[in-house]
Design an enzyme around this catalytic site. Structure first.
Site, mmCIF file in Angstrom:
data_model
loop_
_atom_site.group_PDB
_atom_site.id
_atom_site.type_symbol
_atom_site.label_atom_id
_atom_site.label_comp_id
_atom_site.label_asym_id
_atom_site.label_seq_id
_atom_site.Cartn_x
_atom_site.Cartn_y
_atom_site.Cartn_z
ATOM 1 N N GLY A 109 0.814 -1.206 0.000
ATOM 2 C CA GLY A 109 0.000 0.000 0.000
ATOM 3 C C GLY A 109 0.848 1.257 0.000
ATOM 4 O O GLY A 109 0.323 2.355 -0.134
ATOM 5 N N CYS A 110 2.151 1.107 0.164
ATOM 6 C CA CYS A 110 3.075 2.247 0.076
ATOM 7 C C CYS A 110 3.569 2.351 -1.361
ATOM 8 O O CYS A 110 3.865 1.335 -1.982
ATOM 9 C CB CYS A 110 4.279 2.047 0.999
ATOM 10 S SG CYS A 110 3.928 2.308 2.730
ATOM 11 N N ALA A 111 3.678 3.575 -1.849
ATOM 12 C CA ALA A 111 4.182 3.780 -3.212
ATOM 13 C C ALA A 111 5.668 3.449 -3.298
ATOM 14 O O ALA A 111 6.157 3.006 -4.322
ATOM 15 C CB ALA A 111 3.942 5.217 -3.647
ATOM 16 N N SER A 112 6.374 3.651 -2.204
ATOM 17 C CA SER A 112 7.795 3.311 -2.156
ATOM 18 C C SER A 112 7.958 1.964 -1.453
ATOM 19 O O SER A 112 6.988 1.401 -0.943
ATOM 20 C CB SER A 112 8.576 4.396 -1.425
ATOM 21 O OG SER A 112 8.067 4.551 -0.132
#
Length: 138
Positions: A48-51
């Protein structure tokens, strides 16, 4: 509210300027201990984190301790905010926290939607780990 977490949130909330808030997050990121490369696994990845962000939870004497890292500084700062604020809490204390605490900092208004989603993903993962611990009576 948990005192350590409340102090961090109060400090952020009191900053009137978005630049100050971002600098504060970056300073938190710099304060995170080194995260071992061998723990950067799919099991520890926060989805769920872009990174790329990672979280490891440990349970000792009924308390939770977290380690984490991200390859981007803003998410790393958000991760640090939660890790420093929740260090040594009982699982139930973490489960009782609300995402509203993050919204009160004003960060939601200055971060990109993907960073806000990442913050909620970090928070959800910590609560998930607390739930596992509670179910196992650690």
């Amino acid at each position: 509210m948990i005192p350590a977490l409340q102090n961090i949130l109060d400090e952020l909330s009191a900053m009137p300027d978005s630049t100050e808030k971002l600098k504060f997050l970056l300073s938190l990121a710099d304060d995170l201990p080194e995260f071992p490369e061998n723990e950067k696994t799919s099991k520890n990845k926060i989805h769920g984190c872009a990174s790329n962000a990672y979280l490891v939870a440990e349970y000792r004497n009924g308390k939770m301790y977290f380690r984490g890292d991200s390859d981007a500084q803003i998410p790393k700062g958000i991760l640090a905010l939660f890790l420093f604020g929740c260090e040594g809490l009982a699982p139930q204390e973490i489960l009782e926290l609300s995402p509203e605490m993050f919204e009160k900092t004003g960060l939601k208004n200055i971060l990109s939607p993907s960073r806000v989603n990442g913050a909620y993903a970090i928070f959800a993962r910590m609560k998930e780990e607390a739930g596992k611990c509670k179910m196992q009576n650690c």
